[in-house]
Design a protein around this motif. Structure first.
Motif, short mmCIF file in Angstrom:
data_model
loop_
_atom_site.label_atom_id
_atom_site.label_comp_id
_atom_site.label_asym_id
_atom_site.label_seq_id
_atom_site.Cartn_x
_atom_site.Cartn_y
_atom_site.Cartn_z
N LEU A 58 10.11 35.32 44.94
CA LEU A 58 8.96 35.28 44.03
C LEU A 58 8.91 36.50 43.10
N LYS A 59 9.63 37.54 43.44
CA LYS A 59 9.68 38.71 42.57
C LYS A 59 10.32 38.39 41.22
N TYR A 60 11.12 37.32 41.19
CA TYR A 60 11.76 36.91 39.94
C TYR A 60 10.87 35.98 39.12
N HIS A 61 9.72 35.59 39.67
CA HIS A 61 8.80 34.68 38.98
C HIS A 61 7.67 35.48 38.33
N ARG A 62 7.11 34.94 37.25
CA ARG A 62 5.83 35.42 36.73
C ARG A 62 4.81 34.37 37.16
N ILE A 63 3.92 34.74 38.06
CA ILE A 63 2.98 33.78 38.63
C ILE A 63 1.59 34.00 38.01
N GLY A 80 12.00 29.44 29.80
CA GLY A 80 10.99 29.64 30.84
C GLY A 80 10.89 28.39 31.69
N GLY A 81 11.29 28.48 32.95
CA GLY A 81 11.18 27.33 33.84
C GLY A 81 9.79 27.28 34.46
N ILE A 82 9.14 26.14 34.34
CA ILE A 82 7.81 25.97 34.91
C ILE A 82 7.94 25.31 36.27
N ALA A 83 7.28 25.89 37.28
CA ALA A 83 7.35 25.36 38.63
C ALA A 83 6.07 25.73 39.38
N GLY A 84 5.90 25.11 40.54
CA GLY A 84 4.80 25.49 41.43
C GLY A 84 3.41 25.32 40.85
N VAL A 85 3.23 24.36 39.93
CA VAL A 85 1.90 24.13 39.36
C VAL A 85 1.04 23.43 40.40
#
Length: 390
Positions: free
Chosen positions: A38-43, A73-78
């Motif tokens: 998750l450190k590689y994600h912008r949440i 930008g990959g969108i995920a976890g919505v």
């Protein structure tokens, strides 16, 4: 409504929401590993009091389009907890995500949709189909006589040669992910094995990613740089004829397989897979490789959720001229020249999922037939494909 960037201390909140919304369980021993990823994600998240109500992940990646690397930008976890739905939280998160991706120079965005129509509303559009072929044991018949050999790898023995094969294969398509070594180990292999085909000069020219269980062989990826590699990998599959009753193979709809095998009539399922969206139309059009022509054409672009894209773009003579709409302005009369289209149609067209003539016939492009003919000459005949998932 305040949108926050989740900190490392809030990653547990994100994981709890994901587990509830997507109905899975993270084992205690896997939590620290998940936090590292998750450190590689912008949440982005919205809290109500101390409770995370809704969230969205942006994964900074790159894709290949016409042999060029584009920031994506990959969108995920919505996800939203049920008690906080229908409050406009997801709309707010998506709108904010588009702004942030533009600021980060991510000119396109990709996602795997739970509902295509939902994300179409926000400007994402289908850009690639997948094809799954199911082959029964009786049709596992060897083909040709390739002179090479196959070596087996897994994520512990992963080799750079595999990445080189993938990169060459990906350059043939529009939208393939640029994979770093860490991505291969964390997001490609999982529990699968890799079979790499080498020619007589000991050069890797193809691979397949697969696993075998319950008398079924599941091929998740197959890439071949030439016909020899196709035949060599197919023959490797056929070597499993005593172990499996059925083989399923996931391929691009543009792949030659199964045309060349003894029994090409196989069960095939074609379905829409990933969606894409142009985040920054100006940057995208300037980076896109248009086919050279002496003609010019105006594109009048409409984008409800990324208003910075609204405007007219003059394409031709190897340059792009941009005439942006002023905020709040409307045209008293529709443009007399050029083609009107929304961001969805532009995305489908530039990725090569639909040709201008096809979009025009369905009413997604508005203009004259002669202008559509000009646009047909300008748009490169690229082939979209995407193997990954996030």
């Amino acid at each position: 409504m305040e949108i926050k960037h989740l900190t490392e201390e809030q990653y547990i909140d994100s994981m709890k929401l994901s587990m509830y919304a997507f109905q899975y369980k993270i084992k205690d021993e896997d939590i620290e590993g998940r936090k590292e990823r998750l450190k590689y994600h912008r949440i982005l998240g919205i809290y109500e009091e101390e409770q995370l109500a809704a969230k969205l992940h942006i994964i900074p990646l790159e894709i290949m389009v016409s042999t060029k690397k584009w920031k994506m930008g990959g969108i995920a976890g919505v996800a939203t907890f049920p008690e906080y739905r229908r409050k406009g939280y997801v709309k707010a998160l998506i709108t904010e995500a588009l702004k942030q991706m533009k600021d980060e120079g991510e000119i396109v965005s990709l996602l795997h949709p739970f509902d295509i129509s939902f994300y179409r509303n926000y400007g994402w559009e289908i850009f690639t189909d997948n094809k799954k072929i199911t082959i029964e044991n009786k049709d596992l018949q060897f083909h040709g006589n390739p002179g090479g050999y196959v070596k087996r790898y897994d994520k512990e023995t992963h080799h750079k040669e595999i990445e080189e094969v993938y990169d060459k294969y990906a350059s043939q398509f529009s939208g393939m992910l640029v994979r770093e070594t860490e991505w291969w180990k964390l997001s490609v292999y999982h529990d699968s094995q890799m079979a790499v085909y080498y020619n007589e000069n000991h050069e890797a020219t193809g691979y397949l990613l697969f696993n075998v269980s319950d008398r079924k062989m599941d091929v998740q990826e197959i890439t071949a740089l030439n016909q020899e590699a196709r035949e060599g990998l197919w023959n490797f599959i056929c070597q499993h004829d005593s172990m499996v009753d059925q083989v399923s193979i996931l391929v691009s709809v543009h792949e030659h397989f199964p045309y060349f095998i003894h029994q090409p009539k196989q069960k095939s399922e074609v379905y829409p897979y990933f969606m894409a969206r142009i985040v920054d139309a100006e940057a995208c059009l300037k980076k896109y490789s248009f086919s050279h022509t002496d003609e010019q054409i105006f594109l009048h672009i409409d984008d409800s959720y990324a208003p910075w894209n609204n405007g007219s773009y003059l394409i031709g003579n190897e340059e792009i001229k941009v005439y942006k709409n002023k905020p709040g302005s409307t045209c008293a009369q529709p443009p007399q020249r050029g083609i009107k289209l929304n961001i969805n149609a532009l995305t489908a067209m530039l990725f090569g999922y639909k040709r201008p003539a096809d979009l025009y016939s369905m009413g997604y492009l508005q203009g004259s037939q002669s202008e559509v003919n000009v646009l047909e000459k300008m748009i490169s005949p690229v082939k979209p494909f995407f193997y990954d998932f996030f």
